[in-house]
Write a protein that holds these residues in place. Structure first.
Motif, mmCIF file in Angstrom:
data_model
loop_
_atom_site.group_PDB
_atom_site.id
_atom_site.type_symbol
_atom_site.label_atom_id
_atom_site.label_comp_id
_atom_site.label_asym_id
_atom_site.label_seq_id
_atom_site.Cartn_x
_atom_site.Cartn_y
_atom_site.Cartn_z
ATOM 1 N N PRO A 1 0.894 -1.280 -0.032
ATOM 2 C CA PRO A 1 0.006 -0.004 -0.114
ATOM 3 C C PRO A 1 0.566 1.367 -0.213
ATOM 4 O O PRO A 1 0.428 2.288 -0.431
ATOM 5 C CB PRO A 1 -0.767 -0.187 1.287
ATOM 6 N N LYS A 2 2.146 0.960 0.429
ATOM 7 C CA LYS A 2 2.850 2.331 0.481
ATOM 8 C C LYS A 2 3.832 2.696 -0.788
ATOM 9 O O LYS A 2 4.652 3.422 -1.018
ATOM 10 C CB LYS A 2 3.906 2.212 1.613
ATOM 11 N N ALA A 3 3.561 1.647 -1.859
ATOM 12 C CA ALA A 3 4.368 1.877 -3.029
ATOM 13 C C ALA A 3 3.774 2.881 -3.863
ATOM 14 O O ALA A 3 2.516 3.028 -3.655
ATOM 15 C CB ALA A 3 4.294 0.422 -3.668
ATOM 16 N N PRO A 4 4.464 3.457 -4.523
ATOM 17 C CA PRO A 4 3.885 4.855 -5.301
ATOM 18 C C PRO A 4 3.167 4.216 -6.585
ATOM 19 O O PRO A 4 3.411 3.020 -7.107
ATOM 20 C CB PRO A 4 5.416 5.377 -5.981
ATOM 21 N N ARG A 5 2.121 4.951 -6.911
ATOM 22 C CA ARG A 5 1.177 4.748 -7.578
ATOM 23 C C ARG A 5 1.665 5.332 -9.205
ATOM 24 O O ARG A 5 2.109 6.116 -9.028
ATOM 25 C CB ARG A 5 -0.265 5.006 -7.418
ATOM 26 N N PRO A 6 0.989 4.621 -10.136
ATOM 27 C CA PRO A 6 1.433 5.429 -11.585
ATOM 28 C C PRO A 6 0.582 6.461 -11.475
ATOM 29 O O PRO A 6 -0.491 6.759 -10.925
ATOM 30 C CB PRO A 6 1.218 4.328 -12.540
ATOM 31 N N PRO A 7 1.065 7.769 -11.986
ATOM 32 C CA PRO A 7 0.249 8.933 -12.441
ATOM 33 C C PRO A 7 -1.061 8.593 -13.138
ATOM 34 O O PRO A 7 -1.107 8.007 -13.821
ATOM 35 C CB PRO A 7 1.233 9.904 -13.014
#
Length: 152
Positions: free
Chosen positions: A7-13
């Motif tokens: 859940p803390k992984a960056p999400r794609p824009p």
């Protein structure tokens, strides 16, 4: 076994909305309307409940004659009309917001909002017609009329 994404992984824009889907100040006006109409609805609803339940003989006294007598007064027609219109606009705006938040596909959103607006339109038109065209003493046989209608 299925792996759960961090859940803390960056999400794609996210893709920026096109100019056609930008709502501008419409959402702000909707938000302000919901707060203002909510306050007015509280006054209208509690006034309605007070007159119908506490000021008279309670729920047992509400019948056709009570409504007919109430709607004979233009003030109560306008009161009930305001309550109908505000409640329907308030509720429709709330459901519209939910549809915008949860319907992911544009087609689904269009169908749901079209059905919502159709239900709004039918309810408001029929409710308005009932309030302003209600005639408790129509031209009918005297034995079919309510007791408060005088024979013609």
């Amino acid at each position: 076994m299925t792996a759960i994404a961090d859940p803390k992984a960056p999400r794609p824009p996210r893709a920026r909305p096109s100019r056609l889907t930008t709502r501008g100040n419409t959402e702000l006006y909707g938000w302000v309307f919901m707060r203002a109409s909510g306050v007015v609805l509280l006054v209208l609803i509690f006034g309605h409940l007070f007159v119908n339940l506490w000021a008279g003989d309670g729920v047992k006294a509400i019948d056709f004659g009570f409504v007919a007598g109430k709607w004979a007064d233009p003030i109560w027609q306008v009161w009930d009309l305001l309550m109908l219109w505000l409640a329907m606009i308030h509720g429709t705006n709330g459901v519209r917001t939910i549809i915008n938040d949860y319907a992911e596909r544009d087609g689904t959103r269009l169908v749901l909002k079209s059905l919502l607006y159709l239900a709004f339109l039918v309810t408001v038109v029929l409710g308005t017609l009932v309030i302003f065209t209600f005639n408790p003493c129509p031209d009918a046989a005297p034995d079919l009329l309510p007791s408060f209608c005088t024979a013609r």
